[in-house]
Scaffold this active site. Sequence first.
Site, PDB file in Angstrom:
ATOM      1  N   GLU A 145      -1.979  -5.054  -2.091  1.00  0.00           N
ATOM      2  CA  GLU A 145      -1.667  -6.017  -1.037  1.00  0.00           C
ATOM      3  C   GLU A 145      -2.092  -7.463  -1.344  1.00  0.00           C
ATOM      4  O   GLU A 145      -2.312  -8.261  -0.436  1.00  0.00           O
ATOM      5  CB  GLU A 145      -2.235  -5.575   0.323  1.00  0.00           C
ATOM      6  CG  GLU A 145      -1.657  -4.266   0.839  1.00  0.00           C
ATOM      7  CD  GLU A 145      -0.244  -4.374   1.411  1.00  0.00           C
ATOM      8  OE1 GLU A 145       0.284  -5.509   1.459  1.00  0.00           O
ATOM      9  OE2 GLU A 145       0.325  -3.327   1.794  1.00  0.00           O
ATOM     10  N   ASP A 160      -6.985  -6.432   2.339  1.00  0.00           N
ATOM     11  CA  ASP A 160      -7.193  -6.836   3.732  1.00  0.00           C
ATOM     12  C   ASP A 160      -8.365  -6.101   4.366  1.00  0.00           C
ATOM     13  O   ASP A 160      -8.719  -6.353   5.521  1.00  0.00           O
ATOM     14  CB  ASP A 160      -5.917  -6.692   4.567  1.00  0.00           C
ATOM     15  CG  ASP A 160      -5.514  -5.259   4.894  1.00  0.00           C
ATOM     16  OD1 ASP A 160      -6.361  -4.355   4.886  1.00  0.00           O
ATOM     17  OD2 ASP A 160      -4.318  -5.044   5.185  1.00  0.00           O
ATOM     18  N   HIS A 183       4.326   1.048   4.222  1.00  0.00           N
ATOM     19  CA  HIS A 183       2.961   0.750   3.760  1.00  0.00           C
ATOM     20  C   HIS A 183       1.913   1.084   4.827  1.00  0.00           C
ATOM     21  O   HIS A 183       0.712   1.094   4.522  1.00  0.00           O
ATOM     22  CB  HIS A 183       2.823  -0.707   3.293  1.00  0.00           C
ATOM     23  CG  HIS A 183       2.672  -1.724   4.379  1.00  0.00           C
ATOM     24  ND1 HIS A 183       2.044  -2.944   4.171  1.00  0.00           N
ATOM     25  CD2 HIS A 183       3.054  -1.731   5.676  1.00  0.00           C
ATOM     26  CE1 HIS A 183       2.058  -3.645   5.290  1.00  0.00           C
ATOM     27  NE2 HIS A 183       2.663  -2.939   6.208  1.00  0.00           N
ATOM     28  N   HIS A 236       0.802  -1.222   0.000  1.00  0.00           N
ATOM     29  CA  HIS A 236       0.000   0.000   0.000  1.00  0.00           C
ATOM     30  C   HIS A 236       0.834   1.271   0.000  1.00  0.00           C
ATOM     31  O   HIS A 236       0.290   2.370  -0.138  1.00  0.00           O
ATOM     32  CB  HIS A 236      -0.982   0.003   1.181  1.00  0.00           C
ATOM     33  CG  HIS A 236      -2.294   0.637   0.853  1.00  0.00           C
ATOM     34  ND1 HIS A 236      -3.446   0.446   1.588  1.00  0.00           N
ATOM     35  CD2 HIS A 236      -2.667   1.478  -0.147  1.00  0.00           C
ATOM     36  CE1 HIS A 236      -4.436   1.134   1.063  1.00  0.00           C
ATOM     37  NE2 HIS A 236      -3.984   1.776   0.008  1.00  0.00           N
ATOM     38  N   HIS A 253      -6.856  -1.064   7.901  1.00  0.00           N
ATOM     39  CA  HIS A 253      -5.945  -0.164   8.600  1.00  0.00           C
ATOM     40  C   HIS A 253      -6.147   1.263   8.085  1.00  0.00           C
ATOM     41  O   HIS A 253      -6.595   1.457   6.953  1.00  0.00           O
ATOM     42  CB  HIS A 253      -4.496  -0.589   8.369  1.00  0.00           C
ATOM     43  CG  HIS A 253      -4.246  -2.043   8.626  1.00  0.00           C
ATOM     44  ND1 HIS A 253      -4.417  -3.013   7.654  1.00  0.00           N
ATOM     45  CD2 HIS A 253      -3.865  -2.696   9.750  1.00  0.00           C
ATOM     46  CE1 HIS A 253      -4.147  -4.203   8.169  1.00  0.00           C
ATOM     47  NE2 HIS A 253      -3.813  -4.045   9.436  1.00  0.00           N
ATOM     48  N   ASP A 265     -10.045  -0.249   3.750  1.00  0.00           N
ATOM     49  CA  ASP A 265      -8.882  -0.885   4.361  1.00  0.00           C
ATOM     50  C   ASP A 265      -9.189  -1.265   5.805  1.00  0.00           C
ATOM     51  O   ASP A 265      -9.950  -0.571   6.491  1.00  0.00           O
ATOM     52  CB  ASP A 265      -7.721   0.120   4.327  1.00  0.00           C
ATOM     53  CG  ASP A 265      -6.349  -0.503   4.490  1.00  0.00           C
ATOM     54  OD1 ASP A 265      -6.245  -1.559   5.126  1.00  0.00           O
ATOM     55  OD2 ASP A 265      -5.369   0.101   4.005  1.00  0.00           O
ATOM     56  N   ASP A 318      -7.441  -1.822  -0.304  1.00  0.00           N
ATOM     57  CA  ASP A 318      -6.534  -2.838   0.228  1.00  0.00           C
ATOM     58  C   ASP A 318      -7.357  -4.106   0.428  1.00  0.00           C
ATOM     59  O   ASP A 318      -8.399  -4.074   1.096  1.00  0.00           O
ATOM     60  CB  ASP A 318      -5.958  -2.344   1.557  1.00  0.00           C
ATOM     61  CG  ASP A 318      -4.854  -3.232   2.098  1.00  0.00           C
ATOM     62  OD1 ASP A 318      -4.953  -4.463   1.949  1.00  0.00           O
ATOM     63  OD2 ASP A 318      -3.905  -2.703   2.707  1.00  0.00           O
ATOM     64  N   ASP A 362      -3.550   3.466   7.951  1.00  0.00           N
ATOM     65  CA  ASP A 362      -2.304   3.825   7.263  1.00  0.00           C
ATOM     66  C   ASP A 362      -1.919   5.277   7.497  1.00  0.00           C
ATOM     67  O   ASP A 362      -1.475   5.984   6.579  1.00  0.00           O
ATOM     68  CB  ASP A 362      -2.420   3.540   5.759  1.00  0.00           C
ATOM     69  CG  ASP A 362      -2.535   2.045   5.468  1.00  0.00           C
ATOM     70  OD1 ASP A 362      -2.171   1.248   6.346  1.00  0.00           O
ATOM     71  OD2 ASP A 362      -2.992   1.684   4.371  1.00  0.00           O
TER      72      ASP A 362
END
Length: 301
Positions: free
Chosen positions: A273, A230, A140, A100, A125, A123, A228, A127
């Site tokens: 990712e 994830d 990332h 990312h 996360h 996402d 992302d 980030d």
Amino acid sequence: MEKATISIIGVPLDLGQSRRGVNMGPSAIRYAGAVARLEAIGHNVIDEGDILVDAVERIESSDVGLKNLNEVIKANTKLAEQVEAAVTDGKFPLVLGGDHSIAIGTLAGLKKGYNNLGVIWYDAHTDMNTAETSPSGNIHGMPLAVCIGLGHDSLVNLHSEGPKVKTENIVIIGARSVDPGERALIEEKGIKVYTMHEIDRYGMSYVMEDAIAYLQSREVDGVHLSLDLDGLDPLYTPGVGTPVPGGISYRESHLAMEMLEDSGIITSAEFVEVNPILDEKNKTADVAVGLMGSLFGEKLI
């Protein structure tokens, strides 16, 4: 979405984090049929190939605490140039990651083409770490902070000086793993976040309607989707480097993409990712391509 000329740009970069394999993500996504899927919808697809990323051993930039800083800068600078060229030519940039950290280059490349760009960050996360708050030094986990002007000068000023997006034009969807420093920064900057709590409580339909209305109220002249894999629950996307249980479902994600397509606000996107080494029979790349189909107007009937 109106029929578009889509410029696919692969970024085989795995130096923004610590697990090898995500550099093979662009190839896995292509192998899952991305080009054919988008062409079947009726879009004109130009596969620009991959950004050249130097094959180097991992090093740590010990002076600033950021891993592989110089290599990340080089790859993102090349990406920014190619994204800017795509926008200038009237193409829709579709970036395939890679980790990312490549969002730093994507958003840098988009800056010149938009006066008031919006961003949807899909996402697990947020980030939004910096060198001072990051538990790992992995870049990332920092791209969204970088893009609002926080972080190492060489990242913040990549391709052009200063922030690439306004904090009030950002929407984060699906967050469920947030570091303390990120939480403090989100509160300080007033960034709009829909965690899994909001998705569970109100449903994806409400969340997307609200997010779209929010960005439209900001009078954005384009919206970049940074997705992302994830963000989805690992049940559906096992091939990611930082899986977090309790995520968005496969069907909820398709609904989100369908609603974004209906809104007509998305002007660029990246899917990141995908790590084939950690995957199960390319399952995660298949999901990525399926979501692209919904984002670009694929209909069941």
